[in-house]
Design an enzyme around this catalytic site. Structure first.
Site, PDB file in Angstrom:
ATOM      1  N   THR A  92      16.737   9.414   1.158  1.00  0.00           N
ATOM      2  CA  THR A  92      16.084  10.538   1.821  1.00  0.00           C
ATOM      3  C   THR A  92      14.591  10.288   2.044  1.00  0.00           C
ATOM      4  OG1 THR A  92      15.486  12.886   1.631  1.00  0.00           O
ATOM      5  CG2 THR A  92      15.887  11.728  -0.430  1.00  0.00           C
ATOM      6  N   GLN A  93      14.083  10.868   3.120  1.00  0.00           N
ATOM      7  CA  GLN A  93      12.639  10.807   3.387  1.00  0.00           C
ATOM      8  C   GLN A  93      11.864  11.723   2.439  1.00  0.00           C
ATOM      9  OE1 GLN A  93      11.883  11.645   7.566  1.00  0.00           O
ATOM     10  NE2 GLN A  93      13.343  10.101   8.218  1.00  0.00           N
ATOM     11  N   CYS A  94      12.580  12.665   1.801  1.00  0.00           N
ATOM     12  CA  CYS A  94      11.907  13.572   0.861  1.00  0.00           C
ATOM     13  C   CYS A  94      11.502  12.787  -0.380  1.00  0.00           C
ATOM     14  CB  CYS A  94      12.837  14.698   0.430  1.00  0.00           C
ATOM     15  SG  CYS A  94      13.364  15.740   1.792  1.00  0.00           S
TER      16      CYS A  94
ATOM     17  N   THR B  81      -7.452  -3.611  -6.295  1.00  0.00           N
ATOM     18  CA  THR B  81      -8.712  -2.922  -6.585  1.00  0.00           C
ATOM     19  C   THR B  81      -9.147  -3.088  -8.031  1.00  0.00           C
ATOM     20  OG1 THR B  81      -8.283  -1.311  -4.868  1.00  0.00           O
ATOM     21  CG2 THR B  81      -9.782  -0.623  -6.588  1.00  0.00           C
TER      22      THR B  81
ATOM     23  N   ASP C 170      -4.876  -8.961  -2.001  1.00  0.00           N
ATOM     24  CA  ASP C 170      -4.654  -7.541  -1.787  1.00  0.00           C
ATOM     25  C   ASP C 170      -3.136  -7.382  -1.741  1.00  0.00           C
ATOM     26  OD1 ASP C 170      -6.257  -4.973  -0.302  1.00  0.00           O
ATOM     27  OD2 ASP C 170      -4.082  -5.093  -0.045  1.00  0.00           O
TER      28      ASP C 170
HETATM   29  N1  ASP Z   1      -5.394  -2.435  -1.196  1.00  0.00           N
HETATM   30  C1  ASP Z   1      -5.384  -2.496  -2.633  1.00  0.00           C
HETATM   31  C2  ASP Z   1      -4.147  -3.286  -3.046  1.00  0.00           C
HETATM   32  O1  ASP Z   1      -3.069  -2.774  -3.036  1.00  0.00           O
HETATM   33  C3  ASP Z   1      -5.384  -1.135  -3.196  1.00  0.00           C
HETATM   34  C4  ASP Z   1      -5.370  -1.047  -4.712  1.00  0.00           C
HETATM   35  O2  ASP Z   1      -5.290  -1.981  -5.442  1.00  0.00           O
HETATM   36  O3  ASP Z   1      -5.429   0.090  -5.174  1.00  0.00           O
HETATM   37  O4  ASP Z   1      -4.259  -4.441  -3.347  1.00  0.00           O
END
Ligand code: ASP
Length: 340
Positions: free
Chosen positions: A275-277, A13, A56
């Protein structure tokens, strides 16, 4: 003398801007970074940009990790620090993996990205980018790098990268490091928590080690996981499993579950328990449900994140073959990813 920073742009992004004509998001050209952000000239830093064909980060893979490690190696002597711009979705995986692949690191490698594209007015990317560059260039009174480890900067906090997890798809504060405090906090000035930062870069020269074993899986247990599915996952030819358990490391004590795991371990599969926590750690001594796992040879991942555990498993399995050596390496801190 000015510090120099290599800015590696991989995608995500942060690298988008709104096209003024169509209103759609189009790639931002980091080669023109000084024209877009003239204020960067006020930093006493020479910035060189290395743009990748943007992806991405959902498409990130060990090939990208290896490429990053190799670029850092090729440019290690020329730069004082490195900033990696990366999509937020898998930034914790990539940066965790890099922390294992870069040995005897004495220079900063700072990952960052943004939730809002850099070319959108209300972006969080501008501050993340500028401060990440400042941190990558920062030196102490002796002229040594302030943060000579792989870190992740986001929304006013610098974290050890292999302690982070993306926690929010919405908030600007997208990352947390629940089991290790921030390496630096940013307000009017940058406050480094010096006692928490890894120093010394180990014993030898900086080097990279890009061997990774891809035959690993993350298995998250849930009430309703059935024997057929569980056995199929364990029987798929894997060498290592990151088992995400409940709470302090608990899993069902049902005979089929323990039996399937025991057989897998006897076949030479390494199983590490996390852990999942999002906060706290595995302690397989407390409950019967944890003790049962310990007895069959499940390795405690203690307070490791899933992201760090899976990257570490890939790294360790490519370097060790005996179950005892694997266990030892998984339990030991390689670069601050486990324990306090
Ligand atoms: N889908 C994007 C990525 O991981 C989300 C981002 O950059 O915040 O490339």
């Amino acid at each position: 003398m000015k510090s120099s920073v290599l800015l590696i742009y991989t995608g995500g992004t942060i690298g988008m801007q709104t096209d003024p004509h169509s209103g759609t998001l189009v790639p931002f050209d980091f080669n023109h970074i000084y024209e877009e952000f003239p204020s960067l000239r006020r930093l006493a830093v020479n910035i060189e940009v290395l743009p990748f064909e943007p992806i991405d980060s959902s498409n990130a893979s060990p090939e990208l990790w290896v490429r990053l490690a190799e670029i850092i190696k090729e440019n290690y002597e020329r730069f004082d620090g490195f900033v990696v711009l990366h999509g937020t979705d898998t930034m914790s995986y990539t940066s965790s993996a890099l922390s294992f692949m870069l040995n005897n690191l004495e220079k900063p490698v700072v990952f960052t990205g943004s939730q809002i594209p850099i070319g959108v007015l209300r972006t969080d990317g501008r501050e993340n980018l500028i401060t990440a560059i400042e941190i990558a260039a920062a030196k102490d009174a002796k002229g040594m790098a302030m943060v000579p480890e792989v870190s992740l900067y986001f929304q006013n906090r610098l974290f050890r990268a292999n302690r982070t997890t993306k926690q929010s798809a919405e908030e600007l504060s997208a990352f947390v490091s629940n089991n290790y405090p921030p390496l630096a906090e940013v307000g009017v000035s940058i406050q480094y928590n010096e006692s928490l930062i890894l120093r010394g870069g180990g014993e030898g020269e900086f080097s990279i080690d890009t061997r990774l074993c891809g035959d690993v899986a993350i298995i998250k247990i849930f009430p309703g996981l059935n024997e057929r599915v569980f056995r199929a996952m364990l029987g798929s030819g894997i060498r290592g499993v990151v088992l995400e358990t409940y709470g302090a490391g608990n899993a069902p004590t049902k005979e089929w579950f323990i039996g399937a795991l025991r057989e897998a371990i006897e076949r030479g599969i390494s199983v590490v328990n996390v852990t999942q926590c999002s906060d706290g750690e595995v302690n397989m001594d407390i409950y019967e449900t944890g003790v049962a796992l310990q007895q069959i040879g499940v390795i405690s991942g203690r307070d490791m994140t899933t992201e760090a555990a899976v990257a570490k498993m890939m790294y360790v399995l490519a370097h060790e073959s005996g179950p005892k050596e694997i266990e030892l390496m998984m339990k030991k801190s390689i670069c601050g990813e486990i324990g306090r």
